[in-house]
Design an enzyme around this catalytic site. Structure first.
Site, PDB file in Angstrom:
ATOM      1  N   HIS A   1     -19.239  41.649 -28.104  1.00  0.00           N
ATOM      2  CA  HIS A   1     -18.658  41.882 -26.778  1.00  0.00           C
ATOM      3  C   HIS A   1     -17.655  43.032 -26.782  1.00  0.00           C
ATOM      4  O   HIS A   1     -16.825  43.140 -25.877  1.00  0.00           O
ATOM      5  CB  HIS A   1     -18.004  40.602 -26.220  1.00  0.00           C
ATOM      6  CG  HIS A   1     -18.944  39.463 -26.008  1.00  0.00           C
ATOM      7  ND1 HIS A   1     -18.562  38.285 -25.412  1.00  0.00           N
ATOM      8  CD2 HIS A   1     -20.268  39.313 -26.305  1.00  0.00           C
ATOM      9  CE1 HIS A   1     -19.592  37.456 -25.356  1.00  0.00           C
ATOM     10  NE2 HIS A   1     -20.646  38.069 -25.903  1.00  0.00           N
TER      11      HIS A   1
ATOM     12  N   ASP B   1     -25.765  41.010 -30.559  1.00  0.00           N
ATOM     13  CA  ASP B   1     -25.734  39.792 -29.760  1.00  0.00           C
ATOM     14  C   ASP B   1     -26.607  40.014 -28.524  1.00  0.00           C
ATOM     15  O   ASP B   1     -26.142  40.550 -27.524  1.00  0.00           O
ATOM     16  CB  ASP B   1     -24.284  39.493 -29.377  1.00  0.00           C
ATOM     17  CG  ASP B   1     -24.113  38.265 -28.508  1.00  0.00           C
ATOM     18  OD1 ASP B   1     -25.046  37.460 -28.436  1.00  0.00           O
ATOM     19  OD2 ASP B   1     -23.036  38.129 -27.892  1.00  0.00           O
TER      20      ASP B   1
ATOM     21  N   GLU C   1     -27.779  34.845 -20.654  1.00  0.00           N
ATOM     22  CA  GLU C   1     -26.949  33.959 -21.479  1.00  0.00           C
ATOM     23  C   GLU C   1     -25.484  34.307 -21.354  1.00  0.00           C
ATOM     24  O   GLU C   1     -24.618  33.432 -21.356  1.00  0.00           O
ATOM     25  CB  GLU C   1     -27.402  34.059 -22.948  1.00  0.00           C
ATOM     26  CG  GLU C   1     -26.736  33.044 -23.878  1.00  0.00           C
ATOM     27  CD  GLU C   1     -25.425  33.531 -24.491  1.00  0.00           C
ATOM     28  OE1 GLU C   1     -24.705  32.706 -25.106  1.00  0.00           O
ATOM     29  OE2 GLU C   1     -25.112  34.745 -24.370  1.00  0.00           O
ATOM     30  N   GLU C   2     -25.198  35.597 -21.236  1.00  0.00           N
ATOM     31  CA  GLU C   2     -23.811  36.057 -21.276  1.00  0.00           C
ATOM     32  C   GLU C   2     -23.013  35.699 -20.026  1.00  0.00           C
ATOM     33  O   GLU C   2     -21.796  35.877 -20.003  1.00  0.00           O
ATOM     34  CB  GLU C   2     -23.763  37.571 -21.503  1.00  0.00           C
ATOM     35  CG  GLU C   2     -24.387  38.052 -22.812  1.00  0.00           C
ATOM     36  CD  GLU C   2     -23.599  37.641 -24.045  1.00  0.00           C
ATOM     37  OE1 GLU C   2     -22.596  36.920 -23.894  1.00  0.00           O
ATOM     38  OE2 GLU C   2     -23.983  38.034 -25.150  1.00  0.00           O
TER      39      GLU C   2
ATOM     40  N   ASP D   1     -30.292  39.451 -22.838  1.00  0.00           N
ATOM     41  CA  ASP D   1     -29.216  40.249 -22.246  1.00  0.00           C
ATOM     42  C   ASP D   1     -28.106  40.528 -23.256  1.00  0.00           C
ATOM     43  O   ASP D   1     -27.956  39.821 -24.256  1.00  0.00           O
ATOM     44  CB  ASP D   1     -28.642  39.559 -21.008  1.00  0.00           C
ATOM     45  CG  ASP D   1     -28.076  38.177 -21.302  1.00  0.00           C
ATOM     46  OD1 ASP D   1     -28.679  37.436 -22.102  1.00  0.00           O
ATOM     47  OD2 ASP D   1     -27.035  37.824 -20.724  1.00  0.00           O
TER      48      ASP D   1
ATOM     49  N   HIS E   1     -31.484  35.299 -26.757  1.00  0.00           N
ATOM     50  CA  HIS E   1     -31.367  35.815 -25.389  1.00  0.00           C
ATOM     51  C   HIS E   1     -31.534  37.322 -25.337  1.00  0.00           C
ATOM     52  O   HIS E   1     -31.163  38.041 -26.269  1.00  0.00           O
ATOM     53  CB  HIS E   1     -30.060  35.366 -24.735  1.00  0.00           C
ATOM     54  CG  HIS E   1     -28.799  35.872 -25.374  1.00  0.00           C
ATOM     55  ND1 HIS E   1     -28.225  37.082 -25.044  1.00  0.00           N
ATOM     56  CD2 HIS E   1     -27.981  35.311 -26.300  1.00  0.00           C
ATOM     57  CE1 HIS E   1     -27.101  37.239 -25.735  1.00  0.00           C
ATOM     58  NE2 HIS E   1     -26.931  36.197 -26.514  1.00  0.00           N
TER      59      HIS E   1
ATOM     60  N   ASP F   1     -28.353  32.813 -32.473  1.00  0.00           N
ATOM     61  CA  ASP F   1     -27.303  33.468 -31.695  1.00  0.00           C
ATOM     62  C   ASP F   1     -25.941  32.981 -32.169  1.00  0.00           C
ATOM     63  O   ASP F   1     -25.239  32.271 -31.463  1.00  0.00           O
ATOM     64  CB  ASP F   1     -27.497  33.169 -30.200  1.00  0.00           C
ATOM     65  CG  ASP F   1     -26.479  33.889 -29.320  1.00  0.00           C
ATOM     66  OD1 ASP F   1     -25.932  34.909 -29.764  1.00  0.00           O
ATOM     67  OD2 ASP F   1     -26.241  33.423 -28.198  1.00  0.00           O
TER      68      ASP F   1
END
Length: 373
Positions: free
Chosen positions: A346, A107, A140-141, A79, A77, A164
């Site tokens: 994150h 990520d 995705e997030e 984003d 992904h 991922d």
């Protein structure tokens, strides 16, 4: 072969571009420019029409140079979790960090960079290989939205890999849960809390009573979890609350079990609320289909074979998390997750080793090579 110095520079270039969920256009344009440099055509689907984002998923395809080899799908992904604007990579003892003002973006730029480097290396080395399909997804997030709304008609592959996942080289995830979000609205009756509370029906109390009757939450067993993570109610302290809302996250590796749990939980809540004089409405959303592969699935066996060829200690895993891979499996394309080494995701303390970035690309490259033999 995979070039370590080149992929590290590519990673730095990718994470420097702003890419919050729904606003991946600059990242997508950079990726499309890289695909053009590699002599590949690309397409953009309309997934963003469902998300309200700037751009859809980016697709590309490297044709086979040998007959009979399977077509392999790789996905990552575009984003990242905010703050993710203008990430500056700091290197320390072979580990990459941000400067502390943003997330690193490993990520999932580790996956994006690996996919681009694999295609470049395959073209340079001219080894026998089957077709390789690439999909760079959006948003995705915020719920795997790019994968959820991707154009399934574009899938041409025999099996695939989602790049991922944390963990160490050699880790393979073959099972992830089916997940429901159950949105519950409990309706009571408003009244003045001081003058005539007896004329009201307090939705907060109805919801609380119903929740208290749920026999267990958290980890129910090795396969199943349930969590109530959101509760909203009330418009004033002097008003008997007329409406309360909460949401249940329910997921399981055992599909019949989660279906039965969903039905029984809703029935329990309904019985409790109605016994208190209220009404209840449910909005059941399939948040993610299951990833439910066997260890004999070709994508799992090929990942293990390629990892062993590189000397990685192979380890098979189930997970309680969901990813784009769940949706890809839901489209009847067997899709495993392979480790990329990302850590502390994150957060602004996120880090990724240069070796794990390099080895993620090596693993994906080796999968394509082994599959062509």
């Amino acid at each position: 072969m995979i070039n370590k110095e080149r992929i590290v520079k590519l990673f730095e270039e990718l994470v420097a571009v702003p890419c919050p969920s729904k606003f991946e256009k600059q990242e997508a344009e950079l990726i499309m420019s890289k695909l053009q440099e590699l002599g590949l055509e690309y397409e953009v689907d309309n997934a963003n029409e469902h998300t309200g984002g700037e751009i859809g998923n980016v697709w590309s395809y490297l044709p086979a140079n040998v007959e009979g080899a399977p077509c392999i799908f790789f996905e990552a992904h575009m984003d990242s979790v905010a703050p993710c604007t203008g990430t500056h990579v700091v290197h320390k003892d072979g580990i990459m960090y941000s400067d502390g003002t943003t997330t690193l973006g490993g990520d999932d730029k580790v996956g994006v960079a690996s996919m681009l480097e694999v295609v470049r290396a395959l073209k340079e080395d001219n080894i026998p290989h089957g077709a390789v399909q690439l999909c760079f997804t959006i948003s995705e997030e915020i719920g795997c939205c790019g994968a959820k709304f991707l154009d399934q008609s574009k899938i041409k592959a025999d099996y695939g890999y989602c790049l991922d996942m944390g963990g160490t080289m050699g880790d393979i995830v073959y099972a992830a849960p089916k997940m429901y979000d159950i949105y519950v609205t409990v309706k009571g009756k408003a009244a003045h809390a001081g003058l005539e509370p007896e004329k009201g029906i307090n939705a907060i109390m109805l919801a609380a009573a119903a929740i208290s009757k749920i026999p267990a939450y958290g980890r129910l067993n090795e396969n199943t979890t349930m969590n109530i993570g959101v509760f909203n109610a009330g418009i004033g302290t002097n008003i008997v609350c007329p409406e309360a809302k909460f949401c249940i996250d329910m997921r399981s590796l055992d599909i019949p079990e989660v279906e039965a749990l969903k039905d029984s939980t809703m029935a329990l809540i309904k019985e409790s609320v109605e016994a208190g004089g209220g009404q209840v409405e449910f909005d059941v959303v399939l948040a993610s289909p299951a990833q439910n592969l066997s260890l004999d699935e070709p994508c799992v066996k090929m990942a293990a074979k390629a990892g062993e060829a590189l000397g990685f200690p192979i380890s098979f895993h189930k997970t309680g998390g969901c990813s784009d891979g769940n949706y890809i499996c839901g489209y009847d394309l067997p899709c495993a997750l392979i480790a990329t080494g990302m850590s502390n995701i994150h957060t602004t303390e996120e880090f990724l080793s240069e070796d794990d970035l390099y080895n993620t690309a090596r693993w994906a490259y080796q999968i394509v090579a082994e599959a062509a033999k």
